[in-house]
Design a protein around this motif. Sequence first.
Motif, short mmCIF file in Angstrom:
data_model
loop_
_atom_site.label_atom_id
_atom_site.label_comp_id
_atom_site.label_asym_id
_atom_site.label_seq_id
_atom_site.Cartn_x
_atom_site.Cartn_y
_atom_site.Cartn_z
N ARG A 37 32.49 37.62 41.79
CA ARG A 37 32.78 36.84 43.00
C ARG A 37 33.74 35.69 42.71
O ARG A 37 34.61 35.38 43.54
CB ARG A 37 31.48 36.30 43.58
N VAL A 38 33.58 35.05 41.57
CA VAL A 38 34.47 33.95 41.20
C VAL A 38 35.90 34.47 41.01
O VAL A 38 36.87 33.84 41.45
CB VAL A 38 33.97 33.24 39.94
N ARG A 39 36.05 35.63 40.37
CA ARG A 39 37.39 36.19 40.19
C ARG A 39 38.04 36.51 41.53
O ARG A 39 39.23 36.26 41.73
CB ARG A 39 37.30 37.45 39.33
N CYS A 40 37.26 37.06 42.45
CA CYS A 40 37.80 37.32 43.79
C CYS A 40 38.14 36.01 44.49
O CYS A 40 39.13 35.93 45.22
CB CYS A 40 36.78 38.12 44.61
N VAL A 81 42.04 32.13 46.83
CA VAL A 81 42.60 30.76 46.88
C VAL A 81 44.10 30.79 46.61
O VAL A 81 44.89 30.13 47.30
CB VAL A 81 41.86 29.86 45.87
N VAL A 82 44.52 31.57 45.58
CA VAL A 82 45.95 31.67 45.28
C VAL A 82 46.68 32.32 46.45
O VAL A 82 47.79 31.89 46.83
CB VAL A 82 46.16 32.47 43.98
N HIS A 83 46.08 33.34 47.03
CA HIS A 83 46.68 34.03 48.18
C HIS A 83 46.93 33.06 49.33
O HIS A 83 48.02 33.01 49.91
CB HIS A 83 45.75 35.17 48.62
N VAL A 84 45.92 32.27 49.66
CA VAL A 84 46.05 31.33 50.78
C VAL A 84 47.07 30.24 50.45
O VAL A 84 47.91 29.88 51.29
CB VAL A 84 44.67 30.72 51.12
N GLY A 85 47.00 29.69 49.23
CA GLY A 85 47.92 28.61 48.88
C GLY A 85 49.37 29.06 48.86
O GLY A 85 50.24 28.43 49.48
N VAL A 86 49.66 30.15 48.15
CA VAL A 86 51.03 30.65 48.09
C VAL A 86 51.48 31.15 49.45
O VAL A 86 52.63 30.94 49.87
CB VAL A 86 51.15 31.77 47.03
N GLY A 87 50.56 31.79 50.19
CA GLY A 87 50.89 32.29 51.52
C GLY A 87 51.28 31.18 52.47
O GLY A 87 52.17 31.35 53.31
N GLY A 98 54.79 40.72 43.55
CA GLY A 98 54.51 41.48 42.34
C GLY A 98 53.57 40.74 41.40
O GLY A 98 52.66 41.35 40.81
N LEU A 99 53.76 39.43 41.27
CA LEU A 99 52.86 38.64 40.43
C LEU A 99 51.45 38.61 41.00
O LEU A 99 50.47 38.72 40.25
CB LEU A 99 53.41 37.22 40.29
N LEU A 100 51.34 38.48 42.32
CA LEU A 100 50.02 38.48 42.94
C LEU A 100 49.34 39.84 42.79
O LEU A 100 48.11 39.92 42.64
CB LEU A 100 50.14 38.12 44.42
N ARG A 101 50.13 40.91 42.83
CA ARG A 101 49.54 42.23 42.63
C ARG A 101 48.97 42.36 41.22
O ARG A 101 47.88 42.91 41.02
CB ARG A 101 50.58 43.33 42.87
N ARG A 102 49.70 41.85 40.23
CA ARG A 102 49.18 41.88 38.86
C ARG A 102 47.93 41.03 38.73
O ARG A 102 46.97 41.41 38.05
CB ARG A 102 50.25 41.39 37.90
N LEU A 103 47.95 39.87 39.38
CA LEU A 103 46.77 39.01 39.34
C LEU A 103 45.57 39.71 39.97
O LEU A 103 44.46 39.67 39.43
CB LEU A 103 47.07 37.70 40.07
N ALA A 104 45.80 40.36 41.12
CA ALA A 104 44.71 41.06 41.81
C ALA A 104 44.20 42.21 40.96
O ALA A 104 42.99 42.46 40.88
CB ALA A 104 45.19 41.56 43.17
N ALA A 105 45.11 42.94 40.32
CA ALA A 105 44.68 44.06 39.49
C ALA A 105 43.85 43.58 38.31
O ALA A 105 42.89 44.23 37.89
CB ALA A 105 45.89 44.84 38.99
N ALA A 106 44.21 42.41 37.77
CA ALA A 106 43.49 41.88 36.61
C ALA A 106 42.12 41.32 36.99
O ALA A 106 41.14 41.50 36.26
CB ALA A 106 44.32 40.79 35.93
#
Length: 406
Positions: free
Chosen positions: A97-100, A105-111, A176-184
């Motif tokens: 849950r913390v990883r999600c 948080v990164v999604h909302v901030g960058v978005g 692309g960076l967010l996709r890698r972050l999400a995959a990790a």
Amino acid sequence: MRVLRPVLSGVTYRRWAYLILGGAISVPYLLFAAVAVPALTPFVTSGGWASALGAGATVVVLGATSLLPAVRVLEVAAVRELLGEVAAGAAVSWWVRVRCSVVFVVHVGVGAVVSAVTLAVPVGFGFAVGAVFSGELVDNGTHSVTVPKGWASAWLPAVFVVAFVLLSYVVWGVGGLLRRLAAALLGMSAAERIAQLERRAEQLAERTRLARELHDSVGHALSVVTVQAGAARRTLRSDPGFTEQALTAIEESARTALGDLDHVLGLLRDGASARNPQPGLAELGALVEATRLAGAAVSADVRGEVGAVPAVVSREVYRIVQECLTNAVRYAGKVPVTVAVSIGPGELCAKVVNPLGPARASRPRGGRGLRGMAERAELLGGKLSAGPAGDRWEVVVTVPWGQRWT
């Protein structure tokens, strides 16, 4: 074309939609910050401290709400649909849950940042086009920015067009960076992947078993139907009584095969079946009787306690005997067949013997039926031998049971 790929690719615009979604989600949190900062102003010494504390409180609220199960579902769905296929692990621990939460948080901030720039560029382009004709780029009553009219300021709209194109490259890279972050962070762990592969292997093994079930059952029924239909055709006028008996055997064999087919298709479709369990050695008598109706003289001798045999052993040995009887009717014709089943304290032995008959040359050598019987025996930890023994065809299967199956 590779240089223009970020501008022309649909992937860029899906990533853009993902970031704009994050910007839309950020609106309530920005409103919270707009309320929190003025509320903190009377308690701190300066506006800078109020802004810092308000921003910190907003981040805390954002992180807390990101732990909600519904938020995780939303984030995983958005990642899968807009960033690409990412196999998310199950939310069974706080660490997951913390990883999600980090991804959200990164999604909302960058978005929020990308959304603001995305809105600002078209608005600036509109002001730039107006400035070419009016000479005023910005005029809000307090501050104004003037530019020369006409061709002298025609470069301004082009700047915003270039900015929009550059923004598409930024979105492509950030996405692309967010996709890698999400995959990790959202991807399945090694243990989850192993468990998924094990479940897949079990499903494939079950499908293979069901295919063997269907082959044995339907193959036996069709062999009986073929023999009986030929006999009924030859005796239709000369022996109506025998013809009726043959047609009855065809009806019963077809009904049994249809039931087995319905059972297997139910398992494949729903993963469960409401029908009775598959037959075992207790139903060996009915199998022998059905084969007798096909014209083969079958004798069966079962020694030992059939009810003590584990269900899986009983079912698989029944199918092996069924396949042996099918082959006898199909390849040897109406010949006497002997079935002997011996159930010992720790081992079960089944033996099926019949004369080779006139169709000896066409006897199967390693066909699907024999391979299927051998596979069934091996899965039970037993062994099977099949082949000619003088002028007879003999199949012997031995299967251990007892402590192994308790």
